[in-house]
Design a protein around this motif. Structure first.
Motif, PDB file in Angstrom:
ATOM      1  N   ASP A  97       0.827  -1.209   0.000  1.00 51.08           N
ATOM      2  CA  ASP A  97       0.000   0.000   0.000  1.00 51.08           C
ATOM      3  C   ASP A  97       0.861   1.259   0.000  1.00 51.08           C
ATOM      4  O   ASP A  97       0.608   2.205  -0.751  1.00 51.08           O
ATOM      5  CB  ASP A  97      -0.929   0.019   1.220  1.00 51.08           C
ATOM      6  CG  ASP A  97      -1.965  -1.098   1.189  1.00 51.08           C
ATOM      7  OD1 ASP A  97      -2.177  -1.708   0.121  1.00 51.08           O
ATOM      8  OD2 ASP A  97      -2.558  -1.367   2.255  1.00 51.08           O
ATOM      9  N   PHE A  98       1.879   1.273   0.845  1.00 52.94           N
ATOM     10  CA  PHE A  98       2.757   2.432   0.962  1.00 52.94           C
ATOM     11  C   PHE A  98       3.476   2.717  -0.357  1.00 52.94           C
ATOM     12  O   PHE A  98       3.512   3.852  -0.823  1.00 52.94           O
ATOM     13  CB  PHE A  98       3.777   2.196   2.084  1.00 52.94           C
ATOM     14  CG  PHE A  98       4.742   3.332   2.259  1.00 52.94           C
ATOM     15  CD1 PHE A  98       4.395   4.442   3.006  1.00 52.94           C
ATOM     16  CD2 PHE A  98       5.995   3.285   1.674  1.00 52.94           C
ATOM     17  CE1 PHE A  98       5.279   5.505   3.168  1.00 52.94           C
ATOM     18  CE2 PHE A  98       6.886   4.339   1.822  1.00 52.94           C
ATOM     19  CZ  PHE A  98       6.537   5.448   2.569  1.00 52.94           C
TER      20      PHE A  98
ATOM     21  N   ILE B 258       8.671   0.599  -7.849  1.00 56.55           N
ATOM     22  CA  ILE B 258       7.954  -0.203  -6.852  1.00 56.55           C
ATOM     23  C   ILE B 258       8.906  -1.194  -6.196  1.00 56.55           C
ATOM     24  O   ILE B 258       8.930  -1.323  -4.964  1.00 56.55           O
ATOM     25  CB  ILE B 258       6.756  -0.950  -7.504  1.00 56.55           C
ATOM     26  CG1 ILE B 258       5.720   0.045  -8.011  1.00 56.55           C
ATOM     27  CG2 ILE B 258       6.158  -1.960  -6.551  1.00 56.55           C
ATOM     28  CD1 ILE B 258       4.829   0.654  -6.972  1.00 56.55           C
ATOM     29  N   ILE B 259       9.685  -1.901  -6.994  1.00 53.75           N
ATOM     30  CA  ILE B 259      10.633  -2.874  -6.439  1.00 53.75           C
ATOM     31  C   ILE B 259      11.648  -2.173  -5.543  1.00 53.75           C
ATOM     32  O   ILE B 259      11.975  -2.656  -4.454  1.00 53.75           O
ATOM     33  CB  ILE B 259      11.337  -3.672  -7.561  1.00 53.75           C
ATOM     34  CG1 ILE B 259      10.347  -4.622  -8.226  1.00 53.75           C
ATOM     35  CG2 ILE B 259      12.533  -4.454  -7.022  1.00 53.75           C
ATOM     36  CD1 ILE B 259      10.880  -5.329  -9.451  1.00 53.75           C
ATOM     37  N   GLY B 260      12.127  -1.013  -5.970  1.00 52.21           N
ATOM     38  CA  GLY B 260      13.076  -0.249  -5.157  1.00 52.21           C
ATOM     39  C   GLY B 260      12.477   0.184  -3.838  1.00 52.21           C
ATOM     40  O   GLY B 260      13.139   0.122  -2.787  1.00 52.21           O
ATOM     41  N   CYS B 261      11.226   0.600  -3.848  1.00 53.29           N
ATOM     42  CA  CYS B 261      10.529   1.007  -2.630  1.00 53.29           C
ATOM     43  C   CYS B 261      10.412  -0.183  -1.666  1.00 53.29           C
ATOM     44  O   CYS B 261      10.751  -0.072  -0.489  1.00 53.29           O
ATOM     45  CB  CYS B 261       9.150   1.556  -2.981  1.00 53.29           C
ATOM     46  SG  CYS B 261       8.170   2.079  -1.553  1.00 53.29           S
ATOM     47  N   HIS B 262       9.953  -1.313  -2.178  1.00 51.13           N
ATOM     48  CA  HIS B 262       9.840  -2.529  -1.355  1.00 51.13           C
ATOM     49  C   HIS B 262      11.206  -2.900  -0.782  1.00 51.13           C
ATOM     50  O   HIS B 262      11.323  -3.229   0.405  1.00 51.13           O
ATOM     51  CB  HIS B 262       9.308  -3.697  -2.194  1.00 51.13           C
ATOM     52  CG  HIS B 262       7.839  -3.661  -2.437  1.00 51.13           C
ATOM     53  ND1 HIS B 262       6.971  -4.583  -1.924  1.00 51.13           N
ATOM     54  CD2 HIS B 262       7.083  -2.809  -3.156  1.00 51.13           C
ATOM     55  CE1 HIS B 262       5.739  -4.309  -2.309  1.00 51.13           C
ATOM     56  NE2 HIS B 262       5.782  -3.236  -3.064  1.00 51.13           N
ATOM     57  N   ASP B 263      12.214  -2.852  -1.628  1.00 51.10           N
ATOM     58  CA  ASP B 263      13.563  -3.221  -1.215  1.00 51.10           C
ATOM     59  C   ASP B 263      14.062  -2.324  -0.084  1.00 51.10           C
ATOM     60  O   ASP B 263      14.595  -2.811   0.917  1.00 51.10           O
ATOM     61  CB  ASP B 263      14.504  -3.158  -2.416  1.00 51.10           C
ATOM     62  CG  ASP B 263      15.905  -3.631  -2.075  1.00 51.10           C
ATOM     63  OD1 ASP B 263      16.044  -4.749  -1.541  1.00 51.10           O
ATOM     64  OD2 ASP B 263      16.861  -2.885  -2.342  1.00 51.10           O
ATOM     65  N   ASN B 264      13.882  -1.020  -0.233  1.00 50.50           N
ATOM     66  CA  ASN B 264      14.331  -0.086   0.805  1.00 50.50           C
ATOM     67  C   ASN B 264      13.658  -0.344   2.146  1.00 50.50           C
ATOM     68  O   ASN B 264      14.311  -0.346   3.192  1.00 50.50           O
ATOM     69  CB  ASN B 264      14.085   1.368   0.373  1.00 50.50           C
ATOM     70  CG  ASN B 264      14.990   1.800  -0.753  1.00 50.50           C
ATOM     71  OD1 ASN B 264      16.071   1.269  -0.946  1.00 50.50           O
ATOM     72  ND2 ASN B 264      14.539   2.788  -1.507  1.00 50.50           N
ATOM     73  N   LEU B 265      12.347  -0.555   2.122  1.00 48.69           N
ATOM     74  CA  LEU B 265      11.623  -0.796   3.367  1.00 48.69           C
ATOM     75  C   LEU B 265      11.996  -2.146   3.981  1.00 48.69           C
ATOM     76  O   LEU B 265      12.163  -2.252   5.203  1.00 48.69           O
ATOM     77  CB  LEU B 265      10.117  -0.706   3.123  1.00 48.69           C
ATOM     78  CG  LEU B 265       9.625   0.699   2.754  1.00 48.69           C
ATOM     79  CD1 LEU B 265       8.161   0.657   2.337  1.00 48.69           C
ATOM     80  CD2 LEU B 265       9.827   1.659   3.905  1.00 48.69           C
ATOM     81  N   ASN B 266      12.124  -3.171   3.141  1.00 51.05           N
ATOM     82  CA  ASN B 266      12.520  -4.487   3.652  1.00 51.05           C
ATOM     83  C   ASN B 266      13.913  -4.449   4.278  1.00 51.05           C
ATOM     84  O   ASN B 266      14.151  -5.032   5.335  1.00 51.05           O
ATOM     85  CB  ASN B 266      12.472  -5.543   2.552  1.00 51.05           C
ATOM     86  CG  ASN B 266      11.062  -5.975   2.233  1.00 51.05           C
ATOM     87  OD1 ASN B 266      10.160  -5.885   3.060  1.00 51.05           O
ATOM     88  ND2 ASN B 266      10.859  -6.448   1.015  1.00 51.05           N
ATOM     89  N   ARG B 267      14.837  -3.748   3.629  1.00 52.50           N
ATOM     90  CA  ARG B 267      16.202  -3.640   4.166  1.00 52.50           C
ATOM     91  C   ARG B 267      16.204  -2.883   5.496  1.00 52.50           C
ATOM     92  O   ARG B 267      16.949  -3.225   6.417  1.00 52.50           O
ATOM     93  CB  ARG B 267      17.129  -2.962   3.164  1.00 52.50           C
ATOM     94  CG  ARG B 267      17.497  -3.860   2.001  1.00 52.50           C
ATOM     95  CD  ARG B 267      18.352  -3.104   0.987  1.00 52.50           C
ATOM     96  NE  ARG B 267      18.538  -3.845  -0.234  1.00 52.50           N
ATOM     97  CZ  ARG B 267      19.564  -4.654  -0.465  1.00 52.50           C
ATOM     98  NH1 ARG B 267      20.505  -4.811   0.443  1.00 52.50           N
ATOM     99  NH2 ARG B 267      19.657  -5.308  -1.598  1.00 52.50           N
ATOM    100  N   ALA B 268      15.372  -1.849   5.601  1.00 54.77           N
ATOM    101  CA  ALA B 268      15.276  -1.108   6.864  1.00 54.77           C
ATOM    102  C   ALA B 268      14.768  -2.023   7.980  1.00 54.77           C
ATOM    103  O   ALA B 268      15.293  -2.002   9.100  1.00 54.77           O
ATOM    104  CB  ALA B 268      14.359   0.099   6.697  1.00 54.77           C
ATOM    105  N   LEU B 269      13.767  -2.846   7.685  1.00 55.75           N
ATOM    106  CA  LEU B 269      13.252  -3.771   8.695  1.00 55.75           C
ATOM    107  C   LEU B 269      14.306  -4.809   9.059  1.00 55.75           C
ATOM    108  O   LEU B 269      14.500  -5.107  10.246  1.00 55.75           O
ATOM    109  CB  LEU B 269      11.978  -4.462   8.208  1.00 55.75           C
ATOM    110  CG  LEU B 269      11.366  -5.475   9.182  1.00 55.75           C
ATOM    111  CD1 LEU B 269      11.040  -4.832  10.530  1.00 55.75           C
ATOM    112  CD2 LEU B 269      10.127  -6.119   8.573  1.00 55.75           C
TER     113      LEU B 269
END
Length: 107
Positions: free
Chosen positions: A67-68, A86-97
Motif C-alpha cells: 500500500d505504501f 515499486i521494487i526499489g521502494c519494497h527493497d528499501n523498506l525491507n532492508r530497513a526492517l
C-alpha cells in the motif's frame, strides 16, 4: 564551419530502422536484466524476512509496504520505470526492517 549530419541521415531508411530497432532491443534487454537481478534480490530478502517474522506479521508487513509503495510511486504508474520504482521502494523498506531485526553486534 562544418555541419554535423545525423548518422541516420547518411544511412538508408532500412539501415536506420534496423539501427533504431537494435538500439531499442538492447535497451529492453538491459532493462529486463536489471529488473531480473532486482527481483532475485527482492525475493531473497523476502525469504529472509519470512523466516524471521511470524506468518501473520509477515503478511501484514507485505500488505503495508504494498500500500505504501503504491501510494509513494503513484506518480510513476504510467511510466516505464514504474516496476523499477515499486521494487526499489519494497527493497528499501525491507532492508530497513532487516536492519532493525539485527541484534546488537551483528553485521
Amino acid at each position: 564551419m562544418s555541419m554535423m549530419i545525423p548518422m541516420t541521415k547518411l544511412m538508408s531508411t532500412s539501415a536506420a530502422k534496423n539501427l533504431m530497432r537494435k538500439n531499442m532491443l538492447t535497451f529492453q534487454f538491459k532493462t529486463q536484466s536489471r529488473l531480473t537481478t532486482e527481483t532475485l534480490v527482492f525475493e531473497k530478502i523476502n525469504k529472509n524476512l519470512k523466516s524471521q517474522l511470524p506468518s501473520r506479521t509477515f503478511d501484514r508487513w507485505r500488505q503495508i509496504i504494498k500500500d505504501f509503495c503504491a501510494k509513494g510511486c503513484a506518480a510513476y504508474r504510467q511510466g516505464t520505470i514504474d516496476t523499477q520504482m515499486i521494487i526499489g521502494c519494497h527493497d528499501n523498506l525491507n532492508r530497513a526492517l532487516l536492519k532493525e531485526l539485527k541484534g546488537l553486534g551483528e553485521n
